[in-house]
Design an enzyme around this catalytic site. Structure first.
Site, PDB file in Angstrom:
ATOM      1  N   GLY A 119       0.814  -1.202   0.000  1.00  0.00           N
ATOM      2  CA  GLY A 119       0.000   0.000   0.000  1.00  0.00           C
ATOM      3  C   GLY A 119       0.846   1.249   0.000  1.00  0.00           C
ATOM      4  O   GLY A 119       1.960   1.247  -0.550  1.00  0.00           O
ATOM      5  N   VAL A 122       0.361   4.572   5.479  1.00  0.00           N
ATOM      6  CA  VAL A 122      -0.169   3.411   6.191  1.00  0.00           C
ATOM      7  C   VAL A 122       0.953   2.430   6.523  1.00  0.00           C
ATOM      8  O   VAL A 122       0.908   1.753   7.551  1.00  0.00           O
ATOM      9  CB  VAL A 122      -1.285   2.734   5.368  1.00  0.00           C
ATOM     10  CG1 VAL A 122      -1.819   1.497   6.092  1.00  0.00           C
ATOM     11  CG2 VAL A 122      -2.415   3.712   5.101  1.00  0.00           C
ATOM     12  N   GLY A 123       1.977   2.392   5.667  1.00  0.00           N
ATOM     13  CA  GLY A 123       3.126   1.538   5.946  1.00  0.00           C
ATOM     14  C   GLY A 123       3.777   1.872   7.280  1.00  0.00           C
ATOM     15  O   GLY A 123       4.209   0.992   8.032  1.00  0.00           O
ATOM     16  N   GLU A 164       5.547  -3.260   1.029  1.00  0.00           N
ATOM     17  CA  GLU A 164       5.589  -2.982  -0.406  1.00  0.00           C
ATOM     18  C   GLU A 164       4.849  -1.670  -0.622  1.00  0.00           C
ATOM     19  O   GLU A 164       3.618  -1.640  -0.642  1.00  0.00           O
ATOM     20  CB  GLU A 164       4.938  -4.123  -1.194  1.00  0.00           C
ATOM     21  CG  GLU A 164       5.643  -5.459  -1.065  1.00  0.00           C
ATOM     22  CD  GLU A 164       7.050  -5.451  -1.636  1.00  0.00           C
ATOM     23  OE1 GLU A 164       7.351  -4.546  -2.454  1.00  0.00           O
ATOM     24  OE2 GLU A 164       7.845  -6.314  -1.257  1.00  0.00           O
ATOM     25  N   CYS A 184       1.799   0.629  -8.585  1.00  0.00           N
ATOM     26  CA  CYS A 184       2.849   1.191  -7.723  1.00  0.00           C
ATOM     27  C   CYS A 184       4.166   1.396  -8.458  1.00  0.00           C
ATOM     28  O   CYS A 184       4.982   2.226  -8.054  1.00  0.00           O
ATOM     29  CB  CYS A 184       3.056   0.309  -6.497  1.00  0.00           C
ATOM     30  SG  CYS A 184       3.477  -1.406  -6.886  1.00  0.00           S
TER      31      CYS A 184
END
Length: 501
Positions: free
Chosen positions: A190, A194-195, A212, A246
């Site tokens: 994501g 949020v990571g 990732e 991404c």
């Protein structure tokens, strides 16, 4: 509606893992086969749910959601037996008679949090790696692709071991509650924001993570380049899935001369892609995932110099394939990962300025170079850092199972695909096995410490920093043979007694 308490769920899955059920190769193989069977049986439904969620074309759904995921499964099946074998390691003289190896073991209960842009592939491909390694898995698909999340929640229990693999749906409250539980590994795909939340939650229990993420993946276009080919490859990568990938090219760096020529090539490529029709009427062109992302992307167009495209339709969540020129590093479109069908071009004086710009930003998930000059391409690779790199194409590095896919710095940590997925979800356990004999040799480490013991140990294991003038294995081979003879004929007691005197 109250947020579920996931303690019981995680505890039940952990109990199953502790039973040893998932450690057999037969169980792992069967689960991977069932993932492949699920994809085969439900490929039409997969196409339907991703079309419902994102208007994704059947071609893109088959290629990116079905075929790539199946290939990941077949690759794991074909190589699983070799992956699970203990890895023998080199031994020194003192351990010649010992069995020294690395045993790959499953971590335990793994949490996979998957994104919305490739909602089937990015849920099931990491799952295959986790199963190959022998883990139990809890999958949390994105709530933004609701139809696909419901599909995974419904079909996975039909095909996979329900005691070992669970699907949890929901939004922010559900994932927040889930992250309070203790997992043995967390795999998240994501955005960077949020990571950081995932990593903070993992830190509470010292849980290892793979993140990732993404970033602004640059493309440098050299004047020594086939512009028509480069345009088709770059625009395919930028506009497939409406740019919601991404590792999509995020922006172009080139000289003003290259930009002028490249715009013509891009215009021709877009006409060819959509058969000179409006992309809005094309069956090949995806839509933006939701209204929030639509507004985020449309805001990037405010005040921008649009060279190609630029049309939008809020009701249809449509943004036309768009190319921007006269872009400056401080512009809105350069402040975050675009994740949409907007391609800015920044002009630079040459490769030196391009390198400076790339290195001033965060390390990207991917980096692309288009040039016939291999020395130039190598120089850019040597002078930059990115999760992956591709010369004269974009995104195709993702599809090669022998290459690890992952980021570096703000674009992520860890990698997966093929054996790299198996390694990601496996703990490398160091093992040394020896027999309860040969105490005359092992006794060298016991007190009392004599000068003779010290001299012998130094002779056996010392001097490794010196460069040998001849083949270093010969003296050790001779010594090993002599020691083997000594122990075979029971002479070791007498020999060691000499060193004790």
């Amino acid at each position: 509606m109250a947020t579920p308490n996931y303690s019981t769920l995680v505890a039940s899955v952990r109990k199953t893992f502790n039973s040893g059920k998932t450690k057999s190769v037969e169980w792992r193989r069967k689960q991977i086969q069932n993932v492949i069977q699920l994809i085969e049986d439900k490929k039409d439904e997969i196409c339907q749910v991703v079309k419902k969620d994102m208007r994704k074309s059947e071609f893109e759904a088959i290629l990116n959601e079905v075929t790539l995921t199946k290939n990941e499964g077949y690759y794991a099946l074909n190589n699983l037996d070799s992956w699970v074998k203990p890895e023998k390691v080199k031994k020194d003289l003192l351990n010649m008679s010992n069995d020294c190896f690395i045993k790959r073991e499953p971590y335990g209960v793994v949490l996979i949090v998957s994104p919305w842009n490739y909602p089937v592939q990015l849920a099931l491909a990491p799952l295959i790696g986790a199963l190959a390694a022998g883990n139990c898995v809890i999958i949390k698909p994105s709530e933004m692709t609701e139809a696909t999340a419901e599909f995974l929640e419904r079909t996975i229990p039909q095909y996979l071991d329900q005691d070992c693999i669970k699907v949890v749906t929901g939004g922010v409250p559900e994932i927040s509650s889930l992250l309070k539980e203790r997992f043995d590994y967390i795999f998240y795909t994501g955005n960077t924001m949020v990571g950081k939340i995932m990593m903070k939650a993992a830190a509470e229990n010292l849980t290892p993570v793979t993140l990732e993420l993404g970033g602004k993946s640059p493309v440098y276009i050299d004047s020594n380049c086939d512009f028509d080919v480069a345009a088709k490859r770059i625009l395919w990568g930028k506009f497939v899935n409406a740019g919601q990938s991404c590792i999509a090219p995020d922006y172009i760096l080139c000289t003003e001369e290259v930009q002028a020529r490249f715009l013509d090539s891009m215009k021709r490529a877009i006409q060819q892609f959509f058969e000179e029709k409006n992309p809005k009427q094309s069956d090949y062109y995806c839509r933006i995932v939701n209204i929030r992302h639509f507004h985020r992307l449309k805001k990037m167009l405010n005040g921008a110099q649009i060279a190609l495209g630029g049309a939008t339709d809020e009701q249809d969540l449509f943004i036309e394939p768009t190319v921007l020129v006269d872009v400056k590093p401080g512009d809105a479109v350069m402040q975050e990962e675009i994740f949409g069908p907007i391609l800015p071009i920044i002009t630079v004086n040459g490769v030196e300025e391009a390198l400076e710009m790339i290195n001033e930003g965060e390390k990207p998930l991917a980096l692309y170079v288009f040039s016939h000059d291999k020395k130039l391409a190598k120089r850019i690779l040597d002078c930059t850092s990115s999760g992956s790199a591709c010369i004269n194409d974009v995104m195709v590095q993702f599809g090669l199972n022998t290459l690890p896919f992952g980021g570096v710095g703000h674009s992520g940590m860890g990698g997966y695909h093929g054996k790299h997925s198996f390694e990601t979800f496996s703990h490398r356990r160091s093992c040394l096995m020896k027999a309860l004999n040969m105490e005359s040799v092992n006794g060298l480490r016991y007190p009392p410490y004599t000068e003779r013991k010290k001299n012998f140990i130094n002779w056996v294991i010392g001097g490794k920093g010196k460069k040998s003038s001849g083949p270093p294995f010969i003296p050790f081979l001779i010594l090993g043979v002599l020691l083997a003879v000594v122990f075979k004929f029971g002479l070791h007691t007498q020999v060691m007694t000499c060193f004790e005197k």
